[in-house]
Design a protein around this motif. Structure first.
Motif, PDB file in Angstrom:
ATOM      1  N   ARG A   1       2.211   5.001  -7.866  1.00 53.38           N
ATOM      2  CA  ARG A   1       2.366   4.427  -6.523  1.00 53.38           C
ATOM      3  C   ARG A   1       2.080   2.933  -6.569  1.00 53.38           C
ATOM      4  O   ARG A   1       1.676   2.398  -7.602  1.00 53.38           O
ATOM      5  CB  ARG A   1       1.414   5.118  -5.534  1.00 53.38           C
ATOM      6  CG  ARG A   1      -0.047   5.081  -5.956  1.00 53.38           C
ATOM      7  CD  ARG A   1      -0.955   5.772  -4.952  1.00 53.38           C
ATOM      8  NE  ARG A   1      -0.582   7.165  -4.759  1.00 53.38           N
ATOM      9  CZ  ARG A   1      -0.967   8.151  -5.566  1.00 53.38           C
ATOM     10  NH1 ARG A   1      -1.742   7.900  -6.618  1.00 53.38           N
ATOM     11  NH2 ARG A   1      -0.592   9.396  -5.334  1.00 53.38           N
ATOM     12  N   GLY A   2       2.284   2.283  -5.443  1.00 53.70           N
ATOM     13  CA  GLY A   2       1.907   0.883  -5.309  1.00 53.70           C
ATOM     14  C   GLY A   2       2.588  -0.043  -6.287  1.00 53.70           C
ATOM     15  O   GLY A   2       3.791   0.061  -6.555  1.00 53.70           O
ATOM     16  N   ILE A   3       1.817  -0.973  -6.854  1.00 58.98           N
ATOM     17  CA  ILE A   3       2.365  -1.968  -7.769  1.00 58.98           C
ATOM     18  C   ILE A   3       2.979  -1.307  -8.994  1.00 58.98           C
ATOM     19  O   ILE A   3       4.063  -1.682  -9.440  1.00 58.98           O
ATOM     20  CB  ILE A   3       1.275  -2.979  -8.182  1.00 58.98           C
ATOM     21  CG1 ILE A   3       0.834  -3.809  -6.973  1.00 58.98           C
ATOM     22  CG2 ILE A   3       1.777  -3.890  -9.289  1.00 58.98           C
ATOM     23  CD1 ILE A   3      -0.371  -4.696  -7.247  1.00 58.98           C
TER      24      ILE A   3
ATOM     25  N   PHE B   1       0.356  -9.789   3.789  1.00 60.61           N
ATOM     26  CA  PHE B   1       0.082  -9.214   2.485  1.00 60.61           C
ATOM     27  C   PHE B   1       1.273  -9.455   1.551  1.00 60.61           C
ATOM     28  O   PHE B   1       2.419  -9.558   1.991  1.00 60.61           O
ATOM     29  CB  PHE B   1      -0.148  -7.707   2.598  1.00 60.61           C
ATOM     30  CG  PHE B   1      -1.521  -7.314   3.070  1.00 60.61           C
ATOM     31  CD1 PHE B   1      -2.340  -8.199   3.754  1.00 60.61           C
ATOM     32  CD2 PHE B   1      -1.997  -6.038   2.819  1.00 60.61           C
ATOM     33  CE1 PHE B   1      -3.600  -7.833   4.189  1.00 60.61           C
ATOM     34  CE2 PHE B   1      -3.262  -5.646   3.249  1.00 60.61           C
ATOM     35  CZ  PHE B   1      -4.068  -6.545   3.935  1.00 60.61           C
ATOM     36  N   THR B   2       0.991  -9.526   0.274  1.00 63.53           N
ATOM     37  CA  THR B   2       2.055  -9.537  -0.721  1.00 63.53           C
ATOM     38  C   THR B   2       2.683  -8.153  -0.777  1.00 63.53           C
ATOM     39  O   THR B   2       2.010  -7.145  -0.624  1.00 63.53           O
ATOM     40  CB  THR B   2       1.487  -9.911  -2.098  1.00 63.53           C
ATOM     41  OG1 THR B   2       0.883 -11.210  -2.018  1.00 63.53           O
ATOM     42  CG2 THR B   2       2.567  -9.933  -3.165  1.00 63.53           C
ATOM     43  N   ARG B   3       3.986  -8.113  -1.003  1.00 58.98           N
ATOM     44  CA  ARG B   3       4.666  -6.830  -1.174  1.00 58.98           C
ATOM     45  C   ARG B   3       4.624  -6.426  -2.645  1.00 58.98           C
ATOM     46  O   ARG B   3       4.706  -7.276  -3.534  1.00 58.98           O
ATOM     47  CB  ARG B   3       6.120  -6.929  -0.692  1.00 58.98           C
ATOM     48  CG  ARG B   3       6.249  -7.141   0.812  1.00 58.98           C
ATOM     49  CD  ARG B   3       7.707  -7.116   1.242  1.00 58.98           C
ATOM     50  NE  ARG B   3       8.437  -8.278   0.761  1.00 58.98           N
ATOM     51  CZ  ARG B   3       8.528  -9.433   1.417  1.00 58.98           C
ATOM     52  NH1 ARG B   3       7.898  -9.587   2.576  1.00 58.98           N
ATOM     53  NH2 ARG B   3       9.226 -10.436   0.917  1.00 58.98           N
ATOM     54  N   PRO B   4       4.512  -5.138  -2.940  1.00 65.28           N
ATOM     55  CA  PRO B   4       4.454  -4.720  -4.345  1.00 65.28           C
ATOM     56  C   PRO B   4       5.678  -5.142  -5.143  1.00 65.28           C
ATOM     57  O   PRO B   4       5.569  -5.440  -6.334  1.00 65.28           O
ATOM     58  CB  PRO B   4       4.328  -3.188  -4.268  1.00 65.28           C
ATOM     59  CG  PRO B   4       4.701  -2.818  -2.870  1.00 65.28           C
ATOM     60  CD  PRO B   4       4.367  -3.996  -2.011  1.00 65.28           C
ATOM     61  N   GLU B   5       6.829  -5.205  -4.493  1.00 62.23           N
ATOM     62  CA  GLU B   5       8.036  -5.637  -5.193  1.00 62.23           C
ATOM     63  C   GLU B   5       7.937  -7.094  -5.633  1.00 62.23           C
ATOM     64  O   GLU B   5       8.534  -7.483  -6.652  1.00 62.23           O
ATOM     65  CB  GLU B   5       9.263  -5.442  -4.302  1.00 62.23           C
ATOM     66  CG  GLU B   5       9.591  -3.999  -3.990  1.00 62.23           C
ATOM     67  CD  GLU B   5       8.697  -3.401  -2.910  1.00 62.23           C
ATOM     68  OE1 GLU B   5       8.701  -2.161  -2.762  1.00 62.23           O
ATOM     69  OE2 GLU B   5       7.988  -4.171  -2.217  1.00 62.23           O
ATOM     70  N   GLU B   6       7.202  -7.905  -4.873  1.00 65.58           N
ATOM     71  CA  GLU B   6       7.025  -9.301  -5.258  1.00 65.58           C
ATOM     72  C   GLU B   6       6.144  -9.413  -6.499  1.00 65.58           C
ATOM     73  O   GLU B   6       6.384 -10.249  -7.374  1.00 65.58           O
ATOM     74  CB  GLU B   6       6.428 -10.081  -4.093  1.00 65.58           C
ATOM     75  CG  GLU B   6       7.381 -10.213  -2.918  1.00 65.58           C
ATOM     76  CD  GLU B   6       6.723 -10.792  -1.674  1.00 65.58           C
ATOM     77  OE1 GLU B   6       7.399 -11.571  -0.960  1.00 65.58           O
ATOM     78  OE2 GLU B   6       5.550 -10.474  -1.396  1.00 65.58           O
TER      79      GLU B   6
ATOM     80  N   PRO C   1      -2.946 -10.631  -8.044  1.00 65.76           N
ATOM     81  CA  PRO C   1      -2.571 -10.560  -6.629  1.00 65.76           C
ATOM     82  C   PRO C   1      -3.791 -10.677  -5.715  1.00 65.76           C
ATOM     83  O   PRO C   1      -4.919 -10.344  -6.099  1.00 65.76           O
ATOM     84  CB  PRO C   1      -1.947  -9.161  -6.500  1.00 65.76           C
ATOM     85  CG  PRO C   1      -1.839  -8.627  -7.901  1.00 65.76           C
ATOM     86  CD  PRO C   1      -2.878  -9.342  -8.705  1.00 65.76           C
ATOM     87  N   GLY C   2      -3.529 -11.139  -4.505  1.00 63.67           N
ATOM     88  CA  GLY C   2      -4.457 -10.954  -3.404  1.00 63.67           C
ATOM     89  C   GLY C   2      -4.165  -9.593  -2.785  1.00 63.67           C
ATOM     90  O   GLY C   2      -3.643  -8.694  -3.455  1.00 63.67           O
ATOM     91  N   PRO C   3      -4.473  -9.398  -1.517  1.00 63.79           N
ATOM     92  CA  PRO C   3      -4.162  -8.114  -0.871  1.00 63.79           C
ATOM     93  C   PRO C   3      -2.666  -7.794  -0.932  1.00 63.79           C
ATOM     94  O   PRO C   3      -1.827  -8.639  -0.643  1.00 63.79           O
ATOM     95  CB  PRO C   3      -4.619  -8.334   0.577  1.00 63.79           C
ATOM     96  CG  PRO C   3      -5.691  -9.371   0.476  1.00 63.79           C
ATOM     97  CD  PRO C   3      -5.234 -10.296  -0.618  1.00 63.79           C
ATOM     98  N   VAL C   4      -2.370  -6.580  -1.337  1.00 64.85           N
ATOM     99  CA  VAL C   4      -0.986  -6.122  -1.478  1.00 64.85           C
ATOM    100  C   VAL C   4      -0.778  -4.921  -0.557  1.00 64.85           C
ATOM    101  O   VAL C   4      -1.675  -4.088  -0.387  1.00 64.85           O
ATOM    102  CB  VAL C   4      -0.679  -5.745  -2.941  1.00 64.85           C
ATOM    103  CG1 VAL C   4       0.772  -5.293  -3.094  1.00 64.85           C
ATOM    104  CG2 VAL C   4      -0.954  -6.934  -3.863  1.00 64.85           C
ATOM    105  N   ALA C   5       0.387  -4.844   0.022  1.00 68.03           N
ATOM    106  CA  ALA C   5       0.701  -3.768   0.968  1.00 68.03           C
ATOM    107  C   ALA C   5       0.962  -2.471   0.211  1.00 68.03           C
ATOM    108  O   ALA C   5       2.102  -2.016   0.051  1.00 68.03           O
ATOM    109  CB  ALA C   5       1.907  -4.143   1.823  1.00 68.03           C
ATOM    110  N   THR C   6      -0.117  -1.856  -0.270  1.00 66.07           N
ATOM    111  CA  THR C   6      -0.061  -0.613  -1.015  1.00 66.07           C
ATOM    112  C   THR C   6      -1.111   0.341  -0.452  1.00 66.07           C
ATOM    113  O   THR C   6      -1.981  -0.063   0.321  1.00 66.07           O
ATOM    114  CB  THR C   6      -0.348  -0.837  -2.505  1.00 66.07           C
ATOM    115  OG1 THR C   6      -1.717  -1.262  -2.648  1.00 66.07           O
ATOM    116  CG2 THR C   6       0.581  -1.884  -3.093  1.00 66.07           C
TER     117      THR C   6
END
Length: 381
Positions: A136-138, A345-350, A303-308
């Motif tokens: 999941r996530g990143i 938030f940063t997106r995991p795709e980024e 990363p900082g906070p990521v939307a995961t």
């Protein structure tokens, strides 16, 4: 991975001023030098890629060959045999980077301002990559992006999620259910890559986790410290140790480790996690010095906070802090996002885009470096 200039369809970050004098009527900045380049198209190369094309209407206009060649560097498209008009085919002969001869693309109109992000050729097709924490996530985003780039992926996860299972359906991705926190887990994952694809070219150390210490330092036990360091530090050390002999035998390879801004941004709420990530950053920097002469690059992404789910899930950081503070989880997340300059938030795709760039051939002289992707959260140099 690049913004595209709407006037020509050429990536904004790559204006080719270094290409030398303009020719075929083109300017050194990638413009055509005319006012009548009136059509923007994309060409889909049998589903493999999507390229921008601008069609000139005067003798001074740049040809489609020049636009394609400049976008893909001059070695990517060796011959354009048919200048495309609306609805007519664009034939690319004698090889796509020498590997895919006689490709045919169909030029289709693109609405003004409608050019999409264009995939960058990273040289990952046919490579074998290991990704840890891929369920999941990143990790899931990295696995998907690697597969989309043509890489073969061995994806390690404590449990094979539905999303990871879908990626593994066609055999290009091999999902391995493995506990990487156990000392036997990392060698098991590397052995699975050797069995499936014969070796390893890229290692992405992504597995990790955080539990906010809302009760303060004195409530963080030895078991908590051990757990944090095992998951966020030792898993990467052990997986790297298992994969490194294979990379060294090939004389080439890339190791990309997902670290965190908390390696340099101490926060008592994640005191054990931050310490483990600081150790991870130090380890990767030191390792890069040792293995660089063997052709192996080692870099980190922070990363900082990521939307995961790690941040936004029902047991994630926002929910845990909300339970202790009396705030709503959404409010906790909004406050965290507001701390960054971009306000989100940063997106995991980024994060995945950045990982793939570092893993690929375009980053061939980058090693021992850390790349922060945090929307401007860290304010220091």
């Amino acid at each position: 991975m690049e913004a595209v200039r709407p006037d020509t369809g050429i990536p904004a970050a790559d204006q080719y001023a270094s290409d030398g004098p303009a020719d075929e009527g083109g300017q050194a900045d990638g413009s055509t030098g005319t006012d009548d380049v009136v059509e923007h198209h994309t060409a889909t190369i049998r589903g493999l890629d999507t390229l921008p094309i601008a069609i000139g209407r005067s003798s001074g206009g740049m040809t489609a060959q020049k636009l394609l060649g400049r976008y893909r560097r001059s070695d990517a498209v060796t011959d354009v045999t048919d200048f495309p008009e609306r609805g007519r085919p664009l034939t690319i002969g004698s090889g796509w980077r020498g590997r895919r001869p006689d490709l045919v693309a169909q030029a289709e109109p693109v609405a003004e301002g409608g050019l999409e992000r264009i995939p960058m050729e990273l040289g990952l097709a046919g490579k074998t990559a290991i990704v840890t924490g891929a369920g999941r996530g990143i990790g899931l985003a990295v696995t998907r992006a690697l597969a989309d780039s043509g890489a073969r992926v061995v994806a390690g996860s404590r449990s094979v999620t539905a999303e990871l299972g879908e990626l593994a359906a066609d055999g290009q991705v091999v999902a391995v259910e493995v506990d990487l926190a156990h000392p036997a887990g990392p060698p098991e994952l590397v052995d699975a890559a050797t069995a499936a694809f014969g070796g390893v070219d890229v290692l992405v150390n992504n597995v990790g986790g955080v539990r906010p210490r809302t009760g303060g330092f004195l409530e963080v036990t030895d078991e908590d410290w051990t757990s944090a360091f095992t998951l966020n530090f030792l898993t990467a050390v052990r997986t790297t140790r298992a994969a490194l002999p294979l990379l060294m035998a090939d004389g080439a390879g890339s190791i990309v480790t997902v670290c965190s801004v908390n390696a340099v941004l101490p926060d008592p709420l994640v005191i054990d996690y931050g310490a483990a990530k600081a150790a991870l950053a130090n380890f990767c920097k030191a390792l890069s010095m040792e293995v660089g002469p063997y052709g192996i690059r080692v870099n980190t992404v922070s990363p900082g906070p990521v939307a995961t789910p790690l941040w936004l899930g029902t047991t994630g950081v926002a929910a845990t802090v909300a339970q202790a503070s009396g705030l709503a989880a959404d409010e906790v997340a909004e406050r965290a996002a507001a701390d960054s300059i971009t306000g989100r938030f940063t997106r995991p795709e980024e994060v995945a885009d950045l990982v793939l760039f570092l893993a690929g051939e375009r980053a061939g002289n980058i090693t021992g470096a850390d790349f922060v992707i945090d929307g401007g959260l860290v304010k220091t140099l």
